[in-house]
Write an enzyme that holds these catalytic residues in place. Structure first.
Site, PDB file in Angstrom:
ATOM      1  N   LYS A  10      40.798  45.613  44.455  1.00 18.63           N
ATOM      2  CA  LYS A  10      41.413  44.299  44.624  1.00 18.63           C
ATOM      3  C   LYS A  10      41.059  43.654  45.971  1.00 18.63           C
ATOM      4  CE  LYS A  10      45.298  45.216  41.543  1.00 18.63           C
ATOM      5  NZ  LYS A  10      46.776  45.215  41.415  1.00 18.63           N
ATOM      6  N   TYR A  50      44.844  38.348  33.342  1.00 14.28           N
ATOM      7  CA  TYR A  50      46.231  38.830  33.372  1.00 14.28           C
ATOM      8  C   TYR A  50      47.147  38.087  32.389  1.00 14.28           C
ATOM      9  CZ  TYR A  50      45.202  41.823  37.343  1.00 14.28           C
ATOM     10  OH  TYR A  50      44.695  42.813  38.162  1.00 14.28           O
ATOM     11  N   ASN A 113      48.096  46.253  46.096  1.00 13.97           N
ATOM     12  CA  ASN A 113      48.080  47.701  45.898  1.00 13.97           C
ATOM     13  C   ASN A 113      46.684  48.283  45.682  1.00 13.97           C
ATOM     14  OD1 ASN A 113      47.599  46.965  43.248  1.00 13.97           O
ATOM     15  ND2 ASN A 113      49.648  47.457  42.531  1.00 13.97           N
ATOM     16  N   HIS A 116      43.251  48.148  40.551  1.00 12.60           N
ATOM     17  CA  HIS A 116      43.783  48.000  39.198  1.00 12.60           C
ATOM     18  C   HIS A 116      43.209  49.139  38.383  1.00 12.60           C
ATOM     19  CE1 HIS A 116      44.528  46.163  35.220  1.00 12.60           C
ATOM     20  NE2 HIS A 116      43.332  46.646  34.933  1.00 12.60           N
ATOM     21  N   GLU A 127      39.316  45.026  29.063  1.00 18.58           N
ATOM     22  CA  GLU A 127      39.068  44.676  30.462  1.00 18.58           C
ATOM     23  C   GLU A 127      37.598  44.848  30.837  1.00 18.58           C
ATOM     24  OE1 GLU A 127      43.628  45.800  31.767  1.00 18.58           O
ATOM     25  OE2 GLU A 127      42.015  47.165  32.317  1.00 18.58           O
TER      26      GLU A 127
END
Length: 138
Positions: A10, A50, A113, A116, A127
């Site tokens: 990310k 998303y 975080n 993913h 994805e």
């Protein structure tokens, strides 16, 4: 059960210079990278990726964050890939992540975080297909 998972490093982890460290952890855990790309999502692309979270209260913040800078998208291969990668990345909240996990080492918050990871074989395929054509997989 599929032997492929999907991940994104990310924008926070890219910004913090952790691409190499995270890829090293992925390789050390026995994953083979079968596709990888350094790119940046537009706000619309982040929203499309998303879409499953569209009704959740964090959707706007998530799509803003995921389009805020470059990411590294990758398809990973290993037996039991999805479950093993979920173990490697650790809990969404880095404060609750186990020692030695990617999020324990590199995440700064629940929202930022570091990585993913697909949560199912079905989502890993969806994805991966979002980012990669057949010609981009090895």
């Amino acid at each position: 059960m599929s032997n492929r998972s999907f991940t994104m490093i990310k924008p926070d982890a890219v910004r913090n210079g952790n691409i190499g460290n995270i890829l090293q952890m992925i390789n050390a855990a026995g994953f083979r990278i079968v596709a990888m790309k350094y790119t940046q999502l537009s706000l619309a692309q982040a929203g499309q990726f998303y879409e499953v979270h569209k009704e959740r209260p964090f959707y706007g913040e998530l799509t803003e964050f995921m389009s805020s800078g470059p990411i590294v998208a990758a398809i990973l291969e290993k037996d039991n890939a999805v479950a093993d990668f979920r173990t490697l990345i650790g809990a969404t909240n880095p404060a609750q992540a186990e020692e030695g996990t990617i999020r324990k080492k590199y995440a700064t918050s629940i929202g930022e975080n570091a990585v993913h990871g697909s949560d199912s074989d079905e989502n890993a395929k969806i994805e991966g297909d979002f980012f990669f054509s057949g010609l981009e997989r090895f």
